[in-house]
Design a protein around this motif. Structure first.
Motif, PDB file in Angstrom:
ATOM      1  N   GLN A 168      -3.098   9.405  -3.974  1.00 20.38           N
ATOM      2  CA  GLN A 168      -2.168   8.765  -3.062  1.00 20.38           C
ATOM      3  C   GLN A 168      -0.779   9.382  -3.189  1.00 20.38           C
ATOM      4  O   GLN A 168      -0.444   9.978  -4.226  1.00 20.38           O
ATOM      5  CB  GLN A 168      -2.064   7.260  -3.359  1.00 20.38           C
ATOM      6  CG  GLN A 168      -3.364   6.501  -3.237  1.00 20.38           C
ATOM      7  CD  GLN A 168      -3.200   5.048  -3.634  1.00 20.38           C
ATOM      8  OE1 GLN A 168      -2.160   4.639  -4.142  1.00 20.38           O
ATOM      9  NE2 GLN A 168      -4.234   4.255  -3.391  1.00 20.38           N
ATOM     10  N   PRO A 177       4.146   4.884  -4.025  1.00 26.30           N
ATOM     11  CA  PRO A 177       2.848   4.215  -4.245  1.00 26.30           C
ATOM     12  C   PRO A 177       2.937   2.718  -4.020  1.00 26.30           C
ATOM     13  O   PRO A 177       4.029   2.138  -3.958  1.00 26.30           O
ATOM     14  CB  PRO A 177       2.555   4.539  -5.712  1.00 26.30           C
ATOM     15  CG  PRO A 177       3.913   4.616  -6.340  1.00 26.30           C
ATOM     16  CD  PRO A 177       4.819   5.224  -5.286  1.00 26.30           C
ATOM     17  N   ARG A 203       0.853  -1.178   0.000  1.00 22.60           N
ATOM     18  CA  ARG A 203       0.000   0.000   0.000  1.00 22.60           C
ATOM     19  C   ARG A 203       0.891   1.231   0.000  1.00 22.60           C
ATOM     20  O   ARG A 203       2.088   1.145   0.285  1.00 22.60           O
ATOM     21  CB  ARG A 203      -0.929  -0.011   1.215  1.00 22.60           C
ATOM     22  CG  ARG A 203      -0.229  -0.128   2.557  1.00 22.60           C
ATOM     23  CD  ARG A 203      -1.237  -0.257   3.677  1.00 22.60           C
ATOM     24  NE  ARG A 203      -0.620  -0.310   4.999  1.00 22.60           N
ATOM     25  CZ  ARG A 203      -1.311  -0.401   6.118  1.00 22.60           C
ATOM     26  NH1 ARG A 203      -2.640  -0.438   6.086  1.00 22.60           N
ATOM     27  NH2 ARG A 203      -0.686  -0.456   7.282  1.00 22.60           N
TER      28      ARG A 203
END
Length: 232
Positions: A156, A119, A74
């Motif tokens: 993100q 990422p 993640r």
């Protein structure tokens, strides 16, 4: 007179036959006689074929050889300490050329901070671990508070964005001349939503001069557009 019949001596040629003789007196080899040298050449050919086949098998095994390594499960923010939920094991080709961290070294990774915002799916190397490396020389980190509709859903750390400044409302009403549209490219380093989820604070790494201009833009006039590109 009685006639007698001569019987050829053993080893002598029959009447009417002849044997060619060479210069040294030894029987000469007939031109059509087959040579007994083909068997060694055949063996050499077989050995060459077997050798090439074995070499092909070795190359195929090397190309197909894969090793377990670690990657991010993640997204992570710069300075964040890694936990077991942040990483996972994947198999990659042994010939990638990357100094990736093998899966057996998981215990040496847990608790280490990451030097960049990255990422999910990033292969872990020793270079991405350690003290924060942002912003590098010539870069700065700017933060903006954005409302729903101003920030892409699912943004993100590590995503590339274009920061666009909306026209001033007074300019739209005709009270002032419209300034030229401003935009800058940046990389997201952190994304945090407030307790009420009404505002999302996005930190971005960008050129120093671009960050200074962004800081001078009034609140509510900034939109983010996610663009293509990987993490740092």
């Amino acid at each position: 007179m009685s006639s007698s019949t001569r019987v050829p001596a053993a080893g002598s040629a029959a009447p009417g036959s002849w044997t060619p003789v060479g210069k040294n007196g030894a029987p000469a080899r007939l031109a059509g006689a087959p040579r007994q040298r083909r068997v060694p050449y055949l063996l050499v050919g077989i050995l060459l074929v077997l050798g090439c086949a074995a070499a092909g098998v070795v190359v195929a095994l090397r190309l197909g050889h894969r090793v377990p390594v670690l990657e991010l499960a993640r997204p992570v923010s710069v300075g964040q300490a890694l936990t077991g939920r942040d990483v996972r094991e994947v198999d990659v080709s042994a010939g990638t050329g990357l100094a990736v961290i093998p899966a057996r070294s998981l215990v040496t990774v847990i608790g280490r901070p990451v030097a960049y915002s990255l990422p999910a799916g990033t292969l872990l190397t020793r270079q991405v671990l350690g003290a924060a490396q942002v912003p590098p020389a010539g870069q700065a980190v700017a933060a903006v508070g954005l409302k729903a509709g101003q920030v892409p859903s699912g943004l993100q750390p590590g995503n590339h964005v274009t920061v666009v400044v909306e026209p001033d409302g007074n300019a739209v009403s005709g009270k002032s001349s419209s300034p030229p549209l401003l935009s800058w490219d940046a990389v997201v380093t952190d994304v945090k939503a407030d307790a009420t989820d009404q505002t999302t604070v996005v930190s971005m790494q960008m050129a120093v001069e671009d960050a200074r201009q962004l800081a001078a833009v009034p609140a509510g006039q900034v939109d983010l557009v996610e663009t293509s590109g990987g993490g740092q």
